[in-house]
Design a protein around this motif. Structure first.
Motif, mmCIF file in Angstrom:
data_model
loop_
_atom_site.group_PDB
_atom_site.id
_atom_site.type_symbol
_atom_site.label_atom_id
_atom_site.label_comp_id
_atom_site.label_asym_id
_atom_site.label_seq_id
_atom_site.Cartn_x
_atom_site.Cartn_y
_atom_site.Cartn_z
ATOM 1 N N GLU A 1 0.819 -1.216 0.000
ATOM 2 C CA GLU A 1 0.000 0.000 0.000
ATOM 3 C C GLU A 1 0.855 1.271 0.000
ATOM 4 O OE1 GLU A 1 -2.706 -0.176 3.272
ATOM 5 O OE2 GLU A 1 -3.943 -1.693 2.310
ATOM 6 N N SER B 1 3.537 1.650 -1.841
ATOM 7 C CA SER B 1 4.328 1.643 -3.072
ATOM 8 C C SER B 1 3.421 1.793 -4.286
ATOM 9 C CB SER B 1 5.088 0.325 -3.212
ATOM 10 O OG SER B 1 6.085 0.221 -2.249
ATOM 11 N N CYS B 2 4.026 2.269 -5.356
ATOM 12 C CA CYS B 2 3.380 2.277 -6.661
ATOM 13 C C CYS B 2 4.497 2.192 -7.699
ATOM 14 C CB CYS B 2 2.512 3.521 -6.846
ATOM 15 S SG CYS B 2 3.439 5.058 -6.956
ATOM 16 N N ASP B 3 4.169 2.269 -8.963
ATOM 17 C CA ASP B 3 5.181 2.144 -10.015
ATOM 18 C C ASP B 3 6.248 3.228 -9.941
ATOM 19 O OD1 ASP B 3 3.941 -0.076 -11.023
ATOM 20 O OD2 ASP B 3 2.913 0.999 -12.636
ATOM 21 N N ASP C 1 8.105 4.820 -3.688
ATOM 22 C CA ASP C 1 7.892 4.062 -2.456
ATOM 23 C C ASP C 1 7.789 5.072 -1.325
ATOM 24 O OD1 ASP C 1 8.070 1.483 -3.552
ATOM 25 O OD2 ASP C 1 10.252 1.421 -3.290
ATOM 26 N N TRP D 1 -0.358 7.854 -6.473
ATOM 27 C CA TRP D 1 -0.426 7.026 -5.253
ATOM 28 C C TRP D 1 -1.623 7.482 -4.451
ATOM 29 C CZ3 TRP D 1 -0.071 8.489 -0.035
ATOM 30 C CH2 TRP D 1 0.064 7.452 0.882
#
Length: 162
Positions: free
Chosen positions: A12, A14-16, A19, A141
């Motif tokens: 939750e 993190s995304c592409d 972080d 995010w």
């Protein structure tokens, strides 16, 4: 709420493109014990849940690492609702430019402006919320959270462990 694995909870944050390493709520008068959600914390709660005394002044610090490509014109947007009605909506700039992290130990840090929790016994209770990080006008995010206003004089704390 069923207990989720530490990996699911860490995901939750993190995304592409980034972080979130730490999400910190600093409450004035309680500087010795900020409310900190850390990706690498083995005691990471099942959900993000802040309990903050009514009338308290606070600010948020976000520490993050950029992945893949530099980010331009990032902003933080937070919406807080009670029974489906928006009671707080704020969007503040984070950084104009954030380069990709080459040094593993380096983190970008965004210190957001102070805000104040409403005061009075009528505002006490739980609120649902969403936090977003935007690049330009695109969400990159987001995180749901619970914001709970507690009686003045109580110590800020974190919930979400149940």
């Amino acid at each position: 709420m069923s207990e989720r694995s530490i990996e699911e909870r860490q995901a939750e944050f993190s995304c592409d493109l980034l972080d979130i390493e730490q999400f910190i709520v600093n409450v004035d008068g309680h500087e010795e014990s900020p409310l900190v959600y850390r990706r690498d914390d083995e005691q990471l709660p099942n959900r993000v849940h802040f309990l903050i005394p009514e009338g308290a002044n606070y600010n948020i610090t976000i520490k993050y690492k950029v992945k893949k490509r530099p980010l331009k014109k990032t902003s933080f947007h937070q919406i807080v609702k009670k029974r489906g009605f928006t009671v707080r909506d704020r969007k503040v700039p984070m950084h104009d430019d954030a380069d990709v992290n080459i040094d593993e130990d380096y983190v970008h840090e965004a210190i957001l402006p102070h805000d104040q929790v409403p005061s009075g016994f009528l505002v006490r209770g739980q609120y649902s919320g969403q936090s977003f990080i935007y690049e330009d006008d695109e969400v990159i995010w987001n995180q749901d959270f619970i914001f709970e206003i507690i009686k003045k004089g109580n110590k800020p704390t974190m919930g979400g462990y149940d």
